[in-house]
Design a protein around this motif. Sequence first.
Motif, mmCIF file in Angstrom:
data_model
loop_
_atom_site.group_PDB
_atom_site.id
_atom_site.type_symbol
_atom_site.label_atom_id
_atom_site.label_comp_id
_atom_site.label_asym_id
_atom_site.label_seq_id
_atom_site.Cartn_x
_atom_site.Cartn_y
_atom_site.Cartn_z
ATOM 1 N N SER A 190 -30.533 108.832 -19.279
ATOM 2 C CA SER A 190 -31.046 107.692 -18.519
ATOM 3 C C SER A 190 -30.941 106.404 -19.325
ATOM 4 C CB SER A 190 -32.506 107.942 -18.116
ATOM 5 O OG SER A 190 -33.044 106.794 -17.489
ATOM 6 N N ILE A 191 -30.438 105.356 -18.676
ATOM 7 C CA ILE A 191 -30.332 104.061 -19.323
ATOM 8 C C ILE A 191 -31.697 103.457 -19.611
ATOM 9 C CG2 ILE A 191 -30.273 102.734 -17.188
ATOM 10 C CD1 ILE A 191 -28.127 102.143 -20.346
ATOM 11 N N ASP A 192 -32.721 103.931 -18.881
ATOM 12 C CA ASP A 192 -34.071 103.408 -19.102
ATOM 13 C C ASP A 192 -34.560 103.685 -20.522
ATOM 14 O OD1 ASP A 192 -34.040 102.581 -16.488
ATOM 15 O OD2 ASP A 192 -35.123 104.332 -15.723
ATOM 16 N N GLN A 193 -34.140 104.812 -21.092
ATOM 17 C CA GLN A 193 -34.566 105.135 -22.453
ATOM 18 C C GLN A 193 -34.013 104.126 -23.452
ATOM 19 O OE1 GLN A 193 -34.411 109.384 -23.564
ATOM 20 N NE2 GLN A 193 -33.677 109.799 -21.480
ATOM 21 N N TYR A 194 -32.767 103.728 -23.274
ATOM 22 C CA TYR A 194 -32.173 102.727 -24.173
ATOM 23 C C TYR A 194 -32.822 101.359 -23.978
ATOM 24 C CZ TYR A 194 -28.549 106.189 -25.126
ATOM 25 O OH TYR A 194 -27.874 107.323 -25.510
ATOM 26 N N ALA B 92 -15.813 110.214 -27.430
ATOM 27 C CA ALA B 92 -16.693 110.037 -26.267
ATOM 28 C C ALA B 92 -17.605 108.829 -26.446
ATOM 29 C CB ALA B 92 -17.517 111.303 -26.047
ATOM 30 N N LEU B 93 -18.144 108.643 -27.648
ATOM 31 C CA LEU B 93 -18.979 107.472 -27.907
ATOM 32 C C LEU B 93 -18.185 106.184 -27.751
ATOM 33 C CD1 LEU B 93 -20.986 108.698 -31.041
ATOM 34 C CD2 LEU B 93 -21.882 108.361 -28.725
ATOM 35 N N TRP B 94 -16.936 106.219 -28.155
ATOM 36 C CA TRP B 94 -16.090 105.023 -28.066
ATOM 37 C C TRP B 94 -15.817 104.650 -26.611
ATOM 38 C CZ3 TRP B 94 -10.565 104.621 -30.663
ATOM 39 C CH2 TRP B 94 -10.122 103.319 -30.544
ATOM 40 N N GLY C 259 -30.616 113.989 -26.307
ATOM 41 C CA GLY C 259 -30.105 114.105 -24.946
ATOM 42 C C GLY C 259 -28.855 114.954 -24.850
ATOM 43 N N LEU C 260 -28.142 115.117 -25.977
ATOM 44 C CA LEU C 260 -26.900 115.902 -25.990
ATOM 45 C C LEU C 260 -27.079 117.260 -26.668
ATOM 46 C CD1 LEU C 260 -24.262 113.156 -26.909
ATOM 47 C CD2 LEU C 260 -24.670 114.170 -24.669
ATOM 48 N N LYS C 261 -28.309 117.690 -26.850
ATOM 49 C CA LYS C 261 -28.552 118.934 -27.578
ATOM 50 C C LYS C 261 -27.840 120.114 -26.932
ATOM 51 C CE LYS C 261 -32.678 120.589 -27.284
ATOM 52 N NZ LYS C 261 -34.126 120.796 -27.479
ATOM 53 N N ARG C 262 -28.039 120.301 -25.655
ATOM 54 C CA ARG C 262 -27.396 121.423 -24.960
ATOM 55 C C ARG C 262 -25.879 121.242 -24.915
ATOM 56 N NH1 ARG C 262 -30.427 124.695 -21.615
ATOM 57 N NH2 ARG C 262 -28.701 124.785 -20.144
ATOM 58 N N THR C 263 -25.438 120.000 -24.742
ATOM 59 C CA THR C 263 -24.000 119.735 -24.704
ATOM 60 C C THR C 263 -23.346 120.053 -26.039
ATOM 61 O OG1 THR C 263 -24.384 117.975 -23.094
ATOM 62 C CG2 THR C 263 -22.253 117.999 -24.202
ATOM 63 N N LEU C 264 -23.997 119.679 -27.138
ATOM 64 C CA LEU C 264 -23.461 119.959 -28.463
ATOM 65 C C LEU C 264 -23.337 121.461 -28.705
ATOM 66 C CD1 LEU C 264 -25.310 117.287 -30.621
ATOM 67 C CD2 LEU C 264 -22.832 117.578 -30.490
ATOM 68 N N PHE D 143 -18.553 115.731 -23.562
ATOM 69 C CA PHE D 143 -19.506 114.830 -24.213
ATOM 70 C C PHE D 143 -19.735 113.577 -23.365
ATOM 71 C CE2 PHE D 143 -18.540 116.856 -28.463
ATOM 72 C CZ PHE D 143 -19.836 117.292 -28.678
ATOM 73 N N LEU D 144 -18.674 113.084 -22.753
ATOM 74 C CA LEU D 144 -18.796 111.873 -21.953
ATOM 75 C C LEU D 144 -19.711 112.096 -20.755
ATOM 76 C CD1 LEU D 144 -17.795 108.954 -21.753
ATOM 77 C CD2 LEU D 144 -15.890 109.782 -20.367
ATOM 78 N N SER D 145 -19.581 113.243 -20.112
ATOM 79 C CA SER D 145 -20.482 113.546 -18.992
ATOM 80 C C SER D 145 -21.919 113.682 -19.473
ATOM 81 C CB SER D 145 -20.030 114.825 -18.288
ATOM 82 O OG SER D 145 -20.127 115.938 -19.160
ATOM 83 N N GLY D 146 -22.121 114.237 -20.669
ATOM 84 C CA GLY D 146 -23.473 114.326 -21.217
ATOM 85 C C GLY D 146 -24.051 112.968 -21.552
#
Length: 353
Positions: free
Chosen positions: A246-250, A151-153, A271-276, A238-241
């Motif tokens: 938000s891109i603003d955080q990055y 998903a990161l890739w 940001g992915l805590k619930r997804t994980l 994971f990709l949906s998460g």
Amino acid sequence: MASDSSRFGHARWSEVAVLAGPALLLFGAFVLLPFLLAVCFSFTNVKLLQTERVEWTGLTNYTRMFALTMVDAPAATGEPTQDKPQRQWRAIKRERPADLESYQYLTDLSLGGRHVLVGARDPQFLRSIANTFLFALLVVPLQTALAFAMALWVNHSFRGRVALRTVFFSPVVTSMVVVSAIWGLILHTEAGLANQVLRAVFGPDAPQPDWLGDPHLAMLSIALMSAWQGAGFQMLIFLSGLQGISIDQYEAADVMGASAWQKFLYITLPGLKRTLVFVALSTTIMAFGLFTQVDVLTGGGPMDSTSTLIFHSMRVGFREQDIAYGSAMTLFFFLFVLLLSLGQKKLMERLGR
């Protein structure tokens, strides 16, 4: 004009019946009715092709699953043979047939200086539970990590990422029977691709593991195949998460001079805590339902090292025609998964606070 009591939301009851009736009928016929029959069968001695002598047996089938007994092993005679505990059990069973008639050898233990032999009424069931937990411990972290990495890739913008997503997801939509058959050819000891690659890389004297015939490798091989086959589905979650962060955080982290690792550690993971949690627990539930891979690749062997709870219940219920005992095992599995799901719900609610 119809009264409010004849309506279901914005639809009439007759419309609801027409639209939902076929689905509810199929659900009742193929899910609810078999479940109720399994509940009833689990308290009887019914056989698959012998329904004329059905008797109510109460909790006999349930006590059979966990019935254990222990006997002191004879003094050691200096014979370091692998089957010595089994031979000791057979000798003790011949001496005490009335006490141990319905028990089979399970394992041997050392307890407080005592060497004891453990017998069970169904040792295959207990081994199947242990194998099921072992498979879950192997496949859940492996599949979750693989899906997360994929998903990161594919979350980055680059040419061909859509095609790469399709490649990663394609094993998910492929029949597990087909995937298992292909992997059976890959893992074949003599002609399989895996051992041929080992010979090509390390020479003709390279080790040639018996991937599906070695009790120490068979479950690991099935776990690797299962993680590869199912990781694409978790990748989409994971990709949906990732895309929900938000891109603003990055951008703010870039302004503050944060490194890529710091952004991953303090933005992506929180940001992915619930997804994980969802992916890990849903993968665990699916792992406990392992059946097809075992049925196609190993048939529960070697030496019951890949027999799982679902596989054993199917083997007992249909191959051995003991529907009553097989139903009891499936109900035990249902209750276990239900408790696991409730635990997941509580955990998700706690993380959402």
